[in-house]
Design an enzyme around this catalytic site. Structure first.
Site, PDB file in Angstrom:
ATOM      1  CG  LEU A 244     116.935  37.516  53.336  1.00 26.59           C
ATOM      2  CD1 LEU A 244     116.073  37.648  54.599  1.00 26.59           C
ATOM      3  CD2 LEU A 244     116.051  37.495  52.099  1.00 26.59           C
TER       4      LEU A 244
ATOM      5  NE  ARG B 159     120.689  36.657  39.157  1.00 22.81           N
ATOM      6  CZ  ARG B 159     119.369  36.383  39.124  1.00 22.81           C
ATOM      7  NH1 ARG B 159     118.497  37.352  39.242  1.00 22.81           N
ATOM      8  NH2 ARG B 159     118.952  35.151  38.967  1.00 22.81           N
TER       9      ARG B 159
ATOM     10  CB  VAL C  23     116.272  49.408  49.288  1.00 21.98           C
ATOM     11  CG1 VAL C  23     117.337  49.862  50.284  1.00 21.98           C
ATOM     12  CG2 VAL C  23     114.907  49.371  49.958  1.00 21.98           C
TER      13      VAL C  23
ATOM     14  CE  LYS D  48     116.055  44.320  41.256  1.00 17.41           C
ATOM     15  NZ  LYS D  48     116.999  43.270  41.535  1.00 17.41           N
TER      16      LYS D  48
ATOM     17  CG  MET E 177     114.236  33.414  44.933  1.00 15.83           C
ATOM     18  SD  MET E 177     114.624  32.737  43.322  1.00 15.83           S
ATOM     19  CE  MET E 177     115.761  33.968  42.717  1.00 15.83           C
TER      20      MET E 177
ATOM     21  CD  GLU F 211     118.552  47.692  55.331  1.00 15.54           C
ATOM     22  OE1 GLU F 211     117.460  48.160  55.714  1.00 15.54           O
ATOM     23  OE2 GLU F 211     119.246  46.916  56.026  1.00 15.54           O
TER      24      GLU F 211
ATOM     25  CB  SER G  26     120.259  43.097  42.882  1.00 21.56           C
ATOM     26  OG  SER G  26     120.309  41.801  42.308  1.00 21.56           O
TER      27      SER G  26
ATOM     28  CG  HIS H  69     115.557  40.523  50.306  1.00 27.90           C
ATOM     29  ND1 HIS H  69     116.856  40.371  49.887  1.00 27.90           N
ATOM     30  CD2 HIS H  69     114.784  39.979  49.339  1.00 27.90           C
ATOM     31  CE1 HIS H  69     116.872  39.771  48.714  1.00 27.90           C
ATOM     32  NE2 HIS H  69     115.646  39.526  48.350  1.00 27.90           N
TER      33      HIS H  69
HETATM   34  O1  PAF Z   1     111.845  38.227  43.652  1.00 22.98           O
HETATM   35  C1  PAF Z   1     112.231  37.102  44.012  1.00 22.98           C
HETATM   36  O2  PAF Z   1     113.108  36.954  44.844  1.00 22.98           O
HETATM   37  C2  PAF Z   1     111.584  35.862  43.415  1.00 22.98           C
HETATM   38  O3  PAF Z   1     111.304  36.043  42.068  1.00 22.98           O
HETATM   39  C3  PAF Z   1     110.337  35.391  44.169  1.00 22.98           C
HETATM   40  C4  PAF Z   1     109.220  36.423  44.119  1.00 22.98           C
HETATM   41  C5  PAF Z   1     110.690  35.110  45.626  1.00 22.98           C
HETATM   42  C6  PAF Z   1     109.791  34.095  43.562  1.00 22.98           C
HETATM   43  O4  PAF Z   1     110.724  33.071  43.615  1.00 22.98           O
END
Ligand code: PAF
Length: 281
Positions: free
Chosen positions: A33, A187, A176, A149, A30, A35, A185, A37
């Site tokens: 991004l 968030r 991570v 996670k 989503m 580290e 995260s 991701h």
């Molecule tokens: O983990 C996430 O960022 C979201 O739930 C995903 C898998 C991209 C689906 O929107």
């Protein structure tokens, strides 16, 4: 690295990669991004020849009182990060181009999506499985990489792939962590520096549980109580759940079976909801 916004552009780019004999790796995100991701992208690159990253803040997985509107959108940074980590293609569709007008079809996993986060975020996993099914159909990857996670998301998606015969392999990549142990995260950026420090109560509670199990404790109730006591030592943290569950079914267990049991935790610091988990044994 290419950036595309529409499904026809995505399909054309993936088709070219396939014609060139490359296997397709996929990391759905989503955006915003971090580290964690980038580690998923690097993992996908290590496993496949051509890596697609999707960046799409999926409205159907947010509840009415959740943070969809304020979820951070950082496309330029995300594109740069994806390129650095080895992605070949970023797919960043507009919401109205991705969901058909009046879309009325859902993909819903109904076993592991119950309980834990599912209890507190009704409809969340239905939104996740639906959008990931759509993304899988759009990208048609050979391999998709998700982070551990998001334990329950991973379990629901594994079941979806198994039950609906998606022809791809899911890879789970380890969580991570920030230097202070807090799971990375998107968030985390909502947390003040003080709350970010307080969030260490969560990995600390996981560590207490792991240490008890390493010392031979097998009673899940005692392990859970010890973890809850550690969470309670941080008064600002409001635990939402703290459960000792079977690693596959995600159902609460009475006994810890090393290697097959997980402690899963969710809690709020202010308005920010954090989740984390750890294998026990
Ligand atoms: O983990 C996430 O960022 C979201 O739930 C995903 C898998 C991209 C689906 O929107």
């Amino acid at each position: 690295m290419e950036v595309v916004h529409t499904i026809p552009e995505l399909r054309a780019a993936v088709a070219r990669a396939r014609q060139a004999g490359r296997t397709i790796g996929f990391v759905p995100t989503m955006g915003c991004l971090h580290e964690g991701h980038l580690a998923l992208i690097r993992r996908a690159k290590a496993e496949t020849g051509y890596v697609v990253v999707s960046i799409f803040v999926n409205p159907t997985q947010f509840g009415p009182n959740e943070d969809f509107a304020k979820y951070p959108r950082t496309l330029a940074n995300d594109v740069a990060g994806s390129a650095t980590a080895g992605a070949d293609l970023v797919f960043a569709p507009a919401t109205e181009d991705f969901y058909a007008p009046g879309a009325s079809t859902w993909v819903e996993e109904t076993f592991v999506s119950e309980g834990l986060c599912g209890e507190f975020r009704p409809g969340h996993f239905r939104g996740v499985t639906t959008v990931v099914a759509m993304l899988f159909n759009a990208v048609q990857p050979d391999v998709a990489v998700f982070g551990r996670k998001d334990l329950q998301q991973l379990a629901a998606l594994r079941r979806m792939v198994r039950d609906l015969l998606f022809p791809l392999r899911i890879i789970a990549h380890e969580t991570v962590r920030e230097a202070n142990g807090v799971a990375m995260s998107s968030r985390n950026r909502y947390l003040s520096p003080a709350d970010f420090a307080k969030a260490t109560a969560i990995p600390a509670a996981l560590a207490v549980a792991q240490a008890l199990v390493a010392a031979g404790e097998r009673d899940a109730g005692r392990v859970r109580s010890a973890a809850l006591a550690r969470l309670a030592a941080e008064p600002a943290l409001r635990p939402q759940y703290c459960q000792v569950v079977d690693a596959e079914t995600l159902r609460p267990v009475d006994q810890v079976t090393p290697g097959r049991t997980v402690l899963a935790v969710a809690g709020h610091l202010g308005a920010t909801r954090l989740i984390d988990n750890a294998d026990l044994g």
